[in-house]
Scaffold this active site. Structure first.
Site, PDB file in Angstrom:
ATOM      1  N   SER A 190      -7.453  57.463  -1.905  1.00  0.00           N
ATOM      2  CA  SER A 190      -8.830  57.939  -2.050  1.00  0.00           C
ATOM      3  C   SER A 190      -9.046  59.137  -1.136  1.00  0.00           C
ATOM      4  O   SER A 190      -8.355  59.288  -0.117  1.00  0.00           O
ATOM      5  CB  SER A 190      -9.791  56.820  -1.639  1.00  0.00           C
ATOM      6  N   TYR A 203     -12.481  49.881   4.222  1.00  0.00           N
ATOM      7  CA  TYR A 203     -11.920  50.462   2.992  1.00  0.00           C
ATOM      8  C   TYR A 203     -11.149  51.746   3.279  1.00  0.00           C
ATOM      9  O   TYR A 203     -10.006  51.922   2.833  1.00  0.00           O
ATOM     10  CB  TYR A 203     -13.054  50.736   2.006  1.00  0.00           C
TER      11      TYR A 203
HETATM   12  P1  NAD Z   1     -13.186  49.316 -10.834  1.00  0.00           P
HETATM   13  O1  NAD Z   1     -14.131  48.357 -10.260  1.00  0.00           O
HETATM   14  O2  NAD Z   1     -13.342  49.668 -12.249  1.00  0.00           O
HETATM   15  O3  NAD Z   1     -11.702  48.809 -10.638  1.00  0.00           O
HETATM   16  C1  NAD Z   1     -11.291  48.039  -9.545  1.00  0.00           C
HETATM   17  C2  NAD Z   1     -10.588  46.821 -10.118  1.00  0.00           C
HETATM   18  O4  NAD Z   1      -9.954  46.144  -9.045  1.00  0.00           O
HETATM   19  C3  NAD Z   1     -11.507  45.795 -10.752  1.00  0.00           C
HETATM   20  O5  NAD Z   1     -11.730  46.061 -12.117  1.00  0.00           O
HETATM   21  C4  NAD Z   1     -10.718  44.514 -10.549  1.00  0.00           C
HETATM   22  O6  NAD Z   1     -10.037  44.164 -11.730  1.00  0.00           O
HETATM   23  C5  NAD Z   1      -9.683  44.855  -9.506  1.00  0.00           C
HETATM   24  N1  NAD Z   1      -9.731  43.911  -8.399  1.00  0.00           N
HETATM   25  C6  NAD Z   1     -10.522  43.933  -7.311  1.00  0.00           C
HETATM   26  N2  NAD Z   1     -10.255  42.872  -6.538  1.00  0.00           N
HETATM   27  C7  NAD Z   1      -9.273  42.175  -7.160  1.00  0.00           C
HETATM   28  C8  NAD Z   1      -8.554  40.974  -6.853  1.00  0.00           C
HETATM   29  N3  NAD Z   1      -8.789  40.267  -5.729  1.00  0.00           N
HETATM   30  N4  NAD Z   1      -7.631  40.556  -7.737  1.00  0.00           N
HETATM   31  C9  NAD Z   1      -7.387  41.226  -8.871  1.00  0.00           C
HETATM   32  N5  NAD Z   1      -8.008  42.377  -9.195  1.00  0.00           N
HETATM   33  C10 NAD Z   1      -8.936  42.821  -8.340  1.00  0.00           C
HETATM   34  O7  NAD Z   1     -13.248  50.608  -9.897  1.00  0.00           O
HETATM   35  P2  NAD Z   1     -12.376  51.935  -9.814  1.00  0.00           P
HETATM   36  O8  NAD Z   1     -13.221  52.902  -9.093  1.00  0.00           O
HETATM   37  O9  NAD Z   1     -11.805  52.306 -11.116  1.00  0.00           O
HETATM   38  O10 NAD Z   1     -11.225  51.532  -8.809  1.00  0.00           O
HETATM   39  C11 NAD Z   1      -9.875  51.763  -9.063  1.00  0.00           C
HETATM   40  C12 NAD Z   1      -9.182  52.290  -7.826  1.00  0.00           C
HETATM   41  O11 NAD Z   1      -9.642  53.602  -7.543  1.00  0.00           O
HETATM   42  C13 NAD Z   1      -9.419  51.473  -6.557  1.00  0.00           C
HETATM   43  O12 NAD Z   1      -8.204  51.343  -5.857  1.00  0.00           O
HETATM   44  C14 NAD Z   1     -10.366  52.335  -5.776  1.00  0.00           C
HETATM   45  O13 NAD Z   1     -10.246  52.120  -4.391  1.00  0.00           O
HETATM   46  C15 NAD Z   1      -9.889  53.702  -6.177  1.00  0.00           C
HETATM   47  N6  NAD Z   1     -10.848  54.774  -5.926  1.00  0.00           N
HETATM   48  C16 NAD Z   1     -12.024  54.801  -6.607  1.00  0.00           C
HETATM   49  C17 NAD Z   1     -12.924  55.821  -6.360  1.00  0.00           C
HETATM   50  C18 NAD Z   1     -14.238  55.892  -7.067  1.00  0.00           C
HETATM   51  O14 NAD Z   1     -15.068  56.710  -6.675  1.00  0.00           O
HETATM   52  N7  NAD Z   1     -14.489  55.100  -8.084  1.00  0.00           N
HETATM   53  C19 NAD Z   1     -12.617  56.809  -5.441  1.00  0.00           C
HETATM   54  C20 NAD Z   1     -11.400  56.760  -4.774  1.00  0.00           C
HETATM   55  C21 NAD Z   1     -10.521  55.727  -5.038  1.00  0.00           C
END
Ligand code: NAD
Ligand code: MG
Length: 298
Positions: A190, A203
């Site tokens: 991230s 985080y």
């Molecule tokens: P999202 O909520 O759609 O996806 C995160 C997923 O993590 C969930 O759908 C869930 O299935 C899974 N998850 C969480 N805890 C879990 C557990 N204990 N067991 C199994 N699965 C679990 O959100 P997203 O933003 O698409 O996140 C995807 C990745 O992108 C993450 O690693 C997040 O840190 C990273 N990220 C997101 C952003 C943003 O702004 N959305 C920015 C930087 C990084």
């Protein structure tokens, strides 16, 4: 119909946030209940055979960035094992259907990534159902905002570490044991790894760990012909953000601080995962690819 090859103006391609974006969901959050609905490429991602015949595992594959990667992998020709939490079944069902519509095999395998036995079973699932694993895309993650360090309980700290870092260790370890030369691992960091928010202490530190972990592992498995890379998103409109990832009030300005003045959509991350999964990136390992709307990184 537009696709990811259509010439577009990135400043106007997707909506800018406003007051109507403020919302809150308990638990992991549901894509179906999020408004406006994120674009994970459901109607736009066009595959061109870049991952024909590959066997992929995608964590967090039900929603957000994982959903976009799973759809793209399938449309590029890969079979996919999807990992997600049992409470996310409704979102996952849609992804399974989209993968099958792409003519590929989808294996839904819900479970909790904070459990080592589930992580091992997930990799084994790909071996049993797909005949092996050549792509591991670790996209699941946990993010809970807190005003101060005093508000971060040991339970939250532990869960953030277990979800974002321990699961990475268990999954990468199990995958490397099964992977053949040419296989690739893509972990998800991230912008928080370099520009940590004061409200995301636990985080942000996991995301810095993921960068270092991936560089170290890349060096360690290079001789085996396995590549390890990272995608580092900036603000992206996904359920994570409105399930406590940001204070609800802040969603009215989510992503407005980027040079494009808007958050990314999951669909805009998909091609980064495809690139790092395919031999097009064959000489790239230990790299972090930032997809963040132009925010400077080291
Ligand atoms: P999202 O909520 O759609 O996806 C995160 C997923 O993590 C969930 O759908 C869930 O299935 C899974 N998850 C969480 N805890 C879990 C557990 N204990 N067991 C199994 N699965 C679990 O959100 P997203 O933003 O698409 O996140 C995807 C990745 O992108 C993450 O690693 C997040 O840190 C990273 N990220 C997101 C952003 C943003 O702004 N959305 C920015 C930087 C990084
Ligand atoms: Mg989800």
């Amino acid at each position: 119909m537009t696709d990811q090859y259509t010439l577009q103006d990135p400043t106007t391609q997707y909506p800018k946030p406003d007051d109507s974006w403020k919302q809150y969901q308990e638990g992991a959050g549901s894509e179906q209940e999020q408004h406006p609905k994120p674009d994970a490429g459901e109607t736009s991602y066009r595959g061109t055979g870049r991952l024909t015949g590959r066997k992929a595992v995608v964590t967090g594959g039900d929603s957000g960035i994982g959903r976009a990667a799973a759809i793209a992998f399938a449309r590029e020709g890969a079979d996919v094992v999807l990992s997600y939490l049992p409470e996310e079944e409704a979102d996952a069902k849609e992804v399974v259907q989209l993968i099958e519509e792409a003519g590929r095999k989808a294996v839904a395998f819900p479970g909790d990534l904070t459990d080592e036995a589930y992580c091992e079973a997930l990799i084994q699932k790909a071996v049993d159902e797909l005949g092996g694993i050549d792509i591991l895309a670790n996209i699941a993650g946990k993010q809970q905002t807190q005003e101060s360090i005093q508000d971060i309980t040991t339970a939250q700290f532990d869960e953030t570490m277990k979800t974002n870092v321990y699961s990475l260790f268990w999954l990468n370890k199990a995958a490397v044991a099964k992977m053949k030369p040419g296989s690739t691992i893509i972990n998800t960091s991230s912008i928080q790894a370099y520009a940590p928010s004061p409200t995301l202490i636990d985080y942000a530190s996991t995301k810095a760990q993921i960068n270092a972990f991936s560089k170290a592992l890349a060096g360690s498995v290079a001789e085996q012909g396995i590549r390890v890379n990272v995608v580092a998103p900036g603000p992206v409109w996904t359920p994570l953000q409105q399930a406590g990832g940001q204070p609800t009030e802040a969603l009215a300005e989510f992503g407005a601080q980027t040079p494009f003045g808007r958050p990314g959509q999951p669909a805009e991350l998909a091609s980064a995962y495809v690139y790092l999964a395919s031999p097009e990136s064959g000489y790239v390992t230990g790299e972090t690819l930032n997809v963040n709307g132009g925010m400077p990184t080291p």
